[in-house]
Design a protein around this motif. Structure first.
Motif, mmCIF file in Angstrom:
data_model
loop_
_atom_site.group_PDB
_atom_site.id
_atom_site.type_symbol
_atom_site.label_atom_id
_atom_site.label_comp_id
_atom_site.label_asym_id
_atom_site.label_seq_id
_atom_site.Cartn_x
_atom_site.Cartn_y
_atom_site.Cartn_z
ATOM 1 N N LEU A 98 0.830 -1.210 0.000
ATOM 2 C CA LEU A 98 0.000 0.000 0.000
ATOM 3 C C LEU A 98 0.868 1.265 0.000
ATOM 4 C CD1 LEU A 98 -2.842 -0.993 2.494
ATOM 5 C CD2 LEU A 98 -2.980 -0.833 0.002
ATOM 6 N N ILE A 99 1.996 1.224 0.693
ATOM 7 C CA ILE A 99 2.914 2.371 0.662
ATOM 8 C C ILE A 99 3.476 2.533 -0.751
ATOM 9 C CG2 ILE A 99 5.029 3.381 1.599
ATOM 10 C CD1 ILE A 99 4.557 1.701 4.139
ATOM 11 N N ALA A 100 3.840 1.419 -1.383
ATOM 12 C CA ALA A 100 4.358 1.474 -2.759
ATOM 13 C C ALA A 100 3.315 2.034 -3.717
ATOM 14 C CB ALA A 100 4.789 0.079 -3.205
ATOM 15 N N LEU A 101 2.049 1.756 -3.447
ATOM 16 C CA LEU A 101 0.970 2.205 -4.317
ATOM 17 C C LEU A 101 0.940 3.731 -4.454
ATOM 18 C CD1 LEU A 101 -1.267 0.617 -5.840
ATOM 19 C CD2 LEU A 101 -2.820 1.238 -3.973
ATOM 20 N N ALA A 102 1.381 4.423 -3.406
ATOM 21 C CA ALA A 102 1.380 5.890 -3.448
ATOM 22 C C ALA A 102 2.324 6.437 -4.503
ATOM 23 C CB ALA A 102 1.759 6.446 -2.073
ATOM 24 N N GLY A 103 3.295 5.639 -4.926
ATOM 25 C CA GLY A 103 4.248 6.097 -5.930
ATOM 26 C C GLY A 103 4.044 5.496 -7.303
ATOM 27 N N PRO A 170 20.103 -2.114 2.741
ATOM 28 C CA PRO A 170 20.200 -0.889 1.933
ATOM 29 C C PRO A 170 20.908 -1.096 0.592
ATOM 30 C CG PRO A 170 20.723 -0.417 4.221
ATOM 31 C CD PRO A 170 20.665 -1.913 4.095
ATOM 32 N N ILE A 171 21.863 -2.017 0.551
ATOM 33 C CA ILE A 171 22.562 -2.291 -0.704
ATOM 34 C C ILE A 171 21.599 -2.913 -1.712
ATOM 35 C CG2 ILE A 171 24.450 -3.581 -1.782
ATOM 36 C CD1 ILE A 171 25.922 -3.445 0.893
ATOM 37 N N ILE A 172 20.813 -3.876 -1.252
ATOM 38 C CA ILE A 172 19.802 -4.480 -2.122
ATOM 39 C C ILE A 172 18.807 -3.421 -2.586
ATOM 40 C CG2 ILE A 172 17.942 -6.179 -2.224
ATOM 41 C CD1 ILE A 172 19.474 -7.822 -0.143
ATOM 42 N N ALA A 173 18.426 -2.540 -1.657
ATOM 43 C CA ALA A 173 17.463 -1.487 -1.992
ATOM 44 C C ALA A 173 17.993 -0.583 -3.097
ATOM 45 C CB ALA A 173 17.152 -0.657 -0.744
ATOM 46 N N TYR A 174 19.298 -0.283 -3.054
ATOM 47 C CA TYR A 174 19.873 0.585 -4.082
ATOM 48 C C TYR A 174 19.718 -0.041 -5.469
ATOM 49 C CZ TYR A 174 23.372 2.442 -7.248
ATOM 50 O OH TYR A 174 24.002 2.937 -8.363
ATOM 51 N N TYR A 175 20.061 -1.316 -5.599
ATOM 52 C CA TYR A 175 20.011 -1.949 -6.914
ATOM 53 C C TYR A 175 18.571 -2.090 -7.421
ATOM 54 C CZ TYR A 175 24.988 -2.812 -6.650
ATOM 55 O OH TYR A 175 26.353 -2.636 -6.573
ATOM 56 N N ILE A 176 17.638 -2.344 -6.524
ATOM 57 C CA ILE A 176 16.225 -2.385 -6.939
ATOM 58 C C ILE A 176 15.785 -0.997 -7.389
ATOM 59 C CG2 ILE A 176 13.868 -2.749 -6.136
ATOM 60 C CD1 ILE A 176 14.948 -4.899 -4.271
ATOM 61 N N ARG A 177 16.154 0.027 -6.627
ATOM 62 C CA ARG A 177 15.783 1.402 -6.989
ATOM 63 C C ARG A 177 16.340 1.777 -8.355
ATOM 64 N NH1 ARG A 177 18.126 6.612 -6.101
ATOM 65 N NH2 ARG A 177 19.833 5.719 -4.864
ATOM 66 N N GLN A 178 17.579 1.395 -8.618
ATOM 67 C CA GLN A 178 18.209 1.742 -9.892
ATOM 68 C C GLN A 178 17.613 0.967 -11.064
ATOM 69 O OE1 GLN A 178 19.707 4.720 -8.988
ATOM 70 N NE2 GLN A 178 21.178 4.124 -10.554
ATOM 71 N N ASP A 179 17.326 -0.304 -10.859
ATOM 72 C CA ASP A 179 16.892 -1.157 -11.963
ATOM 73 C C ASP A 179 15.392 -1.092 -12.220
ATOM 74 O OD1 ASP A 179 19.507 -1.926 -12.202
ATOM 75 O OD2 ASP A 179 19.273 -3.821 -11.121
ATOM 76 N N LEU A 180 14.590 -0.956 -11.158
ATOM 77 C CA LEU A 180 13.141 -1.035 -11.303
ATOM 78 C C LEU A 180 12.419 0.244 -10.938
ATOM 79 C CD1 LEU A 180 12.585 -4.598 -9.742
ATOM 80 C CD2 LEU A 180 12.785 -4.010 -12.162
ATOM 81 N N GLY A 181 12.962 0.994 -10.000
ATOM 82 C CA GLY A 181 12.294 2.191 -9.512
ATOM 83 C C GLY A 181 12.170 2.134 -7.996
ATOM 84 N N ILE A 182 12.160 3.289 -7.357
ATOM 85 C CA ILE A 182 12.206 3.334 -5.899
ATOM 86 C C ILE A 182 10.981 2.689 -5.259
ATOM 87 C CG2 ILE A 182 11.135 5.634 -5.738
ATOM 88 C CD1 ILE A 182 13.167 6.198 -3.449
ATOM 89 N N TYR A 184 9.542 0.071 -6.115
ATOM 90 C CA TYR A 184 9.650 -1.383 -6.129
ATOM 91 C C TYR A 184 10.505 -1.925 -4.991
ATOM 92 C CZ TYR A 184 7.062 -1.557 -10.439
ATOM 93 O OH TYR A 184 6.049 -1.450 -11.365
ATOM 94 N N VAL A 185 11.220 -1.070 -4.305
ATOM 95 C CA VAL A 185 11.874 -1.490 -3.063
ATOM 96 C C VAL A 185 10.814 -1.913 -2.058
ATOM 97 C CG1 VAL A 185 13.338 -0.773 -1.141
ATOM 98 C CG2 VAL A 185 13.848 0.037 -3.454
ATOM 99 N N LEU A 186 9.744 -1.145 -1.986
ATOM 100 C CA LEU A 186 8.645 -1.462 -1.087
ATOM 101 C C LEU A 186 7.866 -2.689 -1.566
ATOM 102 C CD1 LEU A 186 7.726 2.248 -0.694
ATOM 103 C CD2 LEU A 186 8.274 0.780 1.249
ATOM 104 N N VAL A 187 7.759 -2.852 -2.876
ATOM 105 C CA VAL A 187 7.106 -4.057 -3.410
ATOM 106 C C VAL A 187 7.896 -5.301 -3.021
ATOM 107 C CG1 VAL A 187 6.458 -5.293 -5.509
ATOM 108 C CG2 VAL A 187 6.017 -2.842 -5.334
#
Length: 418
Positions: A98-103, A170-182, A184-187
């Motif tokens: 639901l948090i991801a849905l906001a973006g 946080p390292i995993i989050a960076y690569y997800i943010r870069q490859d898919l979009g911020i 999708y870290v929450l997804v």
């Protein structure tokens, strides 16, 4: 004890439920700290809540997560560890999504129907309510699946896995943010929570209840304990003062990402966030040996001072290297004081009420998060463009003032004993 003997102790000294609980905790920390690493930045840059992102995360997410365990332990007592864990992961799975849905573009009609701010507050609080169940569940499972001889080692394993999750996420989050979009870290945090739900359902076994463990706590007992604890002026004063440490700690997540991208031009802000956890893993065992003869208050004071000095380093030299060094110094201070904080709290508590008082040890974390969120927004909105160094000097001043108040408190309110 030789290394091989210690390995045998680790392999044979714990039940399967102990290991399953700790594996669940590791992956839950990956989901939590992955989301935590980008949450304030996400709300500001993606959702458009630029002016109050820190306050929203600090109050309605982190603040709620660390305040509610005072009450949620009752649910664990009533429904058991397995059912409570399943409820926690269910809420996490829904809440992160639901948090991801906001973006997300296709979620904008839903968000607009109630307003972005109202929507975010609602889903943050919903997610945090579920998250508040995890601590009493996992810590309680570790306590129930170990004995007097293995408990210290059991909690050492637990805390190591918590820090490992905080370091890697946080390292995993960076690569997800870069490859898919911020968003999708929450997804991914949502998907991880769903898998944890399935893992709990299939593999987690309810720890056995030992005879004579005492009566279960009720909400009425919780509220009566709160009245008793809040009536202890000396104890509450200490918790309020010590929340100053958490005010400066949470800036790693509420202020540092914006400073890294807007001032340093360093887009990989998640890599800076991970420095603290990695250093804690390295420093903690060494410092535990070096400073084991120090009094708890001495270790806490030195740790507080080092954490305060750390932000001076970050402000004085606006480079990525200085930021890394500053965070490492902060971690050194954190590793010096953190283990002794609980010892100090237990010594402040009346002899027959230590358990009750220790239940409030997370209160400074919650209060500090709330204060940190509002302070981060104020600093960012007033100094980021004009005088970014001043932000870190102000944070250091908060740390130095809190340290001074701790010393005054110790000299005036705490009864000196031989």
């Amino acid at each position: 004890m030789t290394l091989n003997q210690r390995f045998q102790e680790v392999r044979n000294g714990f039940s399967s439920t102990f290991w399953i609980a700790n594996v669940l905790e590791l992956f839950e920390r990956l989901a939590f700290y992955g989301a935590k690493a980008i949450l304030a930045f996400y709300l500001a840059k993606k959702v458009g809540l630029e002016d109050e992102a820190g306050a929203l995360v600090g109050t309605f997410f982190t603040g709620v997560i660390f305040f509610l365990p005072i009450f949620t332990g009752v649910l664990v007592d009533k429904y058991g560890f397995k059912k409570t864990l399943m409820a926690c992961f269910s809420v996490f799975a829904i809440g992160y999504f639901l948090i991801a849905l906001a973006g997300m573009e296709w979620g904008q009609d839903i968000v607009a129907s109630v307003g972005a701010r109202n929507y975010v507050i609602a889903v943050l609080m919903f997610t945090a309510a579920g998250g508040s169940l995890i601590k009493p569940c996992i810590v309680g499972t570790v306590a129930k699946t170990t004995n007097e001889s293995s408990r210290a080692l059991g909690f050492s394993i637990y805390y190591s896995l918590v820090n490992l999750g905080g370091a890697i996420a946080p390292i995993i989050a960076y690569y997800i943010r870069q490859d898919l979009g911020i968003e999708y870290v929450l997804v991914m945090s949502s998907v991880t929570s769903l898998l944890l739900l399935l893992g709990t359902l299939l593999f987690f076994k309810e720890p056995a209840v030992a005879a004579g463990e005492g009566e279960q706590r009720t909400l009425g007992k919780v509220f009566s304990d709160m009245i008793m604890v809040f009536g202890n002026f000396r104890f509450i004063t200490f918790l309020l003062i010590f929340s100053g440490f958490w005010i400066i700690f949470w800036q790693i997540f509420y202020l540092l990402p914006f400073y890294a991208t807007d001032v340093l031009g360093y887009e990989k802000f998640e890599f800076l966030e991970t420095v603290d956890a990695f250093c804690i893993i390295v420093f903690s065992p060494v410092l535990a040996v070096l400073f084991k003869k120090w009094k708890a208050f001495t270790a806490m004071t030195v740790g507080f001072l080092l954490a305060s000095i750390a932000w001076v380093i970050v402000g004085a030299v606006p480079t990525v290297t200085a930021a890394v060094i500053g965070i490492a110094v902060f971690a050194f201070g954190e590793a010096t004081q953190a283990p002794r904080f609980y010892e100090y709290v237990s010594n402040l508590a009346p002899a027959n009420q230590v358990g009750t008082y220790m239940g409030f040890a997370f209160l400074p974390v919650a209060l500090g998060s709330i204060g940190a969120g509002y302070l981060a927004d104020w600093l960012r909105n007033n100094y980021m463009e004009t005088n970014p160094a001043a932000m870190w000097y102000i944070l250091s001043a908060v740390g130095f003032l809190s340290t001074l108040l701790m010393i005054v408190y110790d000299r005036t309110l705490v009864k000196r004993t031989a």
